[in-house]
Design a protein around this motif. Structure first.
Motif, mmCIF file in Angstrom:
data_model
loop_
_atom_site.group_PDB
_atom_site.id
_atom_site.type_symbol
_atom_site.label_atom_id
_atom_site.label_comp_id
_atom_site.label_asym_id
_atom_site.label_seq_id
_atom_site.Cartn_x
_atom_site.Cartn_y
_atom_site.Cartn_z
ATOM 1 N N ALA A 1 -1.584 4.249 -6.113
ATOM 2 C CA ALA A 1 -2.392 3.649 -5.060
ATOM 3 C C ALA A 1 -1.510 2.743 -4.208
ATOM 4 N N GLY A 2 -0.331 2.421 -4.746
ATOM 5 C CA GLY A 2 0.599 1.549 -4.017
ATOM 6 C C GLY A 2 1.828 1.329 -4.866
ATOM 7 N N ALA B 1 0.855 -1.188 0.000
ATOM 8 C CA ALA B 1 0.000 0.000 0.000
ATOM 9 C C ALA B 1 0.894 1.241 0.000
ATOM 10 N N LYS B 2 0.295 2.397 -0.288
ATOM 11 C CA LYS B 2 1.076 3.608 -0.487
ATOM 12 C C LYS B 2 1.885 3.994 0.749
ATOM 13 N N GLY C 1 7.627 -0.436 -9.647
ATOM 14 C CA GLY C 1 7.046 0.852 -9.960
ATOM 15 C C GLY C 1 5.790 1.100 -9.143
ATOM 16 N N MET C 2 4.921 1.991 -9.670
ATOM 17 C CA MET C 2 3.715 2.373 -8.945
ATOM 18 C C MET C 2 2.528 1.557 -9.427
#
Lengths: 306, 326
Positions: free
Chosen positions: B283-284, B239-240, B255-256
């Protein structure tokens, strides 16, 4: 056993896709058991022809038959000595001969090979890299003769040898050829070197076969004539002619009776070769037994039966 | 019967030319060099796996126990000895394929074609195909036997330091990965075939030495590019707010994560405002990698790929030779 050692049909070899033709449209036949001189100027294609026969190069066009089969198939029965006499420099003379024995199982004749080497008083334990050019030639010839070839191809074999060694090795070669019926084809640009030992001639010039046949037949097919300058050479094929003052000398291929007032003689091998080399435009000649076309095989069979 | 069939059949019945011992004889210096290198590297790896790893581990134990308020004593020499010699042996095993390629191009095929001794062999009862086959098979055998033992010894030396020596290399460190497993043997064999092909193509020793090494560089680079993709990788997500610790294994991609589960590369940003804006989409985070359990699958698939390349190169060698000789 075939009665033909080498047969070339429209044989051609070009190096590179757009390179020069080293040989072009070569057709000839070398009967088995002959000692053949392959003669021609530098760069005429002699080495290429011998390498093709040894199965070391693929022809670009045409066909070459060696001992009745393809050059690759015939390789175990063919001996070849390249012009630069390549040998492994790190091996000793004795090791080189042992290698010959190992690579030619069932064919190798150690006695012959050792005799050739012994003639040069070579130390068997000497490394090949320490040998002189002539000594290397001797080892290379020993390897080629030791495998008991049916056809022996020698590219400028005697160039590095002193006159004494040349005479002795030529004697060994001729004795071997006589004893075992080995066919020998050897190239040289020194015609005199070959005149005594060879009975067959292949004259290569500019990538083509100019003369092919028994040396005596070829000589007797030509006449060296001396006549008046205005003499009519008429139906005869003129290989070369020269006029000096009121006198004309020429080398011709008679096509009929010669005029009675001409002085004529049978040319020597050297005169024959030089005349053809000086006149690149003169038509070639192959005697019946040396022509590749099948129509001449009858003549050949007659001769070999006789 | 044999009496009647004449000289042609006699050749066939007497047996095939004995070529192998002459390949060994002609390339004796190379064989001795390989035996010497093998003995030295094997000896070092045995020492690394045993006493040197133990001494270095002891040194690290003392070092880690130091509280730096008092004078601290630990065996720095032992630590550096393991580290240095481990690196040298790893380096030797990684350079080997390049040396093999250069040697094969220069000495095995290039020089023989340049000096004409190849032609000598071909007119001495050995067919060109057999000449090449023996020249490839003999060194291949010596290389496979030697490198197989060396990579096993290297793996022992690496395993002896794992978890005990703080500077021990990770399993996925490029040099260690190859030196530890059969890819070393496969790379050496690929080098042999690549070098031989270079020699056959150029027919001269020195240019073939260079081209052999260039071929090998191409093979090595391509292998590095493909290696992570030769086995399905594992993806972890976070999670972020969470930290995603990269370096859990051989990384493939990271990556994201977007809100829809899509993958985006990490943005390049240089100010806080820009970064906040760029990371707003996240979002994470995700990390695709190979854990240690993928070590053998990766080793085996890479080796299989390299062996397939070796096979193709060997085939190319025979094709080139056949075009050059009748």
């Amino acid at each position: 056993m075939t009665d033909t050692a080498l047969r070339a049909e429209a044989l051609g070899k070009r190096f590179g896709r757009r390179g020069r033709w080293a040989l072009r449209e070569c057709g000839f036949r070398l009967p088995a058991g002959r000692v053949c001189a392959v003669v021609g100027p530098n760069g005429a294609g002699k080495s290429t022809l011998l390498a093709l026969a040894a199965g070391l190069l693929p022809p670009t066009e045409g066909r070459l038959t060696v001992l009745g089969t393809s050059p690759a198939q015939a390789r175990p029965r063919v001996g070849f000595v390249a012009q630069d006499k390549p040998l492994h420099p790190q091996l000793t003379v004795a090791e080189t001969l042992r290698m010959g024995a190992d690579l030619n199982p069932g064919r190798w004749d150690a006695a012959v090979a050792e005799r050739v080497v012994a003639g040069g008083a070579l130390d068997p334990e000497a490394r090949v890299r320490t040998l002189s050019g002539g000594q290397r030639t001797r080892v290379a010839l020993a390897l080629a003769l030791g495998k008991r070839p049916e056809l022996l191809l020698l590219d400028e074999p005697m160039a590095d040898l002193d006159p004494l060694a040349r005479h002795e090795l030529m004697g060994t070669l001729m004795a071997d050829a006589a004893q075992h019926g080995t066919t020998i084809a050897m190239s040289s640009h020194v015609v005199a070197e070959l005149e005594d030992s060879c009975d067959h001639l292949l004259l290569v010039g500019d990538g083509r076969v100019r003369l092919a046949g028994d040396i005596d037949d070829l000589r007797s097919a030509h006449r060296r004539i001396t006549a008046e300058a205005d003499a009519d050479l008429g139906p005869h094929t003129v290989v070369e002619s020269r006029t000096t003052g009121r006198q004309l000398t020429a080398l011709i291929r008679p096509a009929g009776p010669l005029a009675g007032d001409w002085r004529t003689s049978v040319p020597s091998l050297e005169e024959l070769v030089l005349a053809h080399l000086r006149s690149p435009g003169a038509p070639g000649l192959a005697t019946a037994e040396a022509a590749e076309s099948t129509g001449t095989t009858e003549a050949v069979t007659e001769e070999s039966a006789a | 019967m044999t009496v009647l069939t004449g000289p042609v059949d006699a050749v066939a019945t007497v047996g095939r030319p004995r070529m192998t011992r002459w390949v060994v004889r002609l390339h004796r210096p190379a064989l001795l060099a390989w035996a010497g290198l093998f003995a030295v590297v094997a000896g070092l790896l045995i020492a690394l796996a045993g006493p040197w790893a133990d001494a270095a581990a002891e040194g690290w134990r003392h070092y880690d126990a130091c509280d730096f308020n008092r004078p601290c004593s630990y065996d720095q020499t032992a630590i550096l000895r393991y580290k240095s010699w481990y690196n040298y042996t790893t380096y030797a095993l990684n350079v080997l394929p390049f040396l093999v390629a250069a040697w094969a191009g220069a000495a095995l095929t290039g020089r023989e074609l340049e000096s004409g001794t190849a032609r000598l062999a071909w007119t001495q009862g050995t067919s060109p195909a057999r000449w090449l086959a023996v020249r490839l098979a003999v060194p291949a055998l010596a290389l496979t036997a030697g490198t197989s033992l060396l990579f096993w010894l290297h793996h022992r030396a690496w395993a002896a330091g794992r978890g005990r020596i703080d500077t021990a290399k990770t399993w996925y460190d490029t040099g260690t990965f190859h030196a530890n497993g059969p890819t070393t043997a496969a790379l050496a064999l690929a080098g042999l075939a690549a070098g031989a092909l270079a020699g056959l193509l150029l027919r001269r020793a020195l240019p073939a030495l260079v081209l052999g090494a260039v071929f090998m560089s191409g093979i090595w680079g391509t292998t590095q590019q493909l290696l992570p993709h030769l086995w399905p990788a594992v993806t972890r997500t976070a999670a972020k707010q969470q930290q995603l610790d990269l370096g859990a294994g051989l990384g493939v991609d990271h990556g994201m994560l977007t809100s829809t589960g899509g993958h985006l590369p990490l943005p390049a940003c240089d100010s806080e405002a820009a970064c906040d804006a760029a990371y707003a989409k996240a979002a994470g985070f995700y990390d695709t990698y190979h854990p240690y359990s993928h070590y053998w699958p990766l080793q085996l698939t890479t080796s299989a790929l390299l062996l397939a390349v070796t096979g193709l190169l060997a085939l190319a060698c025979f094709r080139v030779l056949r075009r050059q000789v009748s």
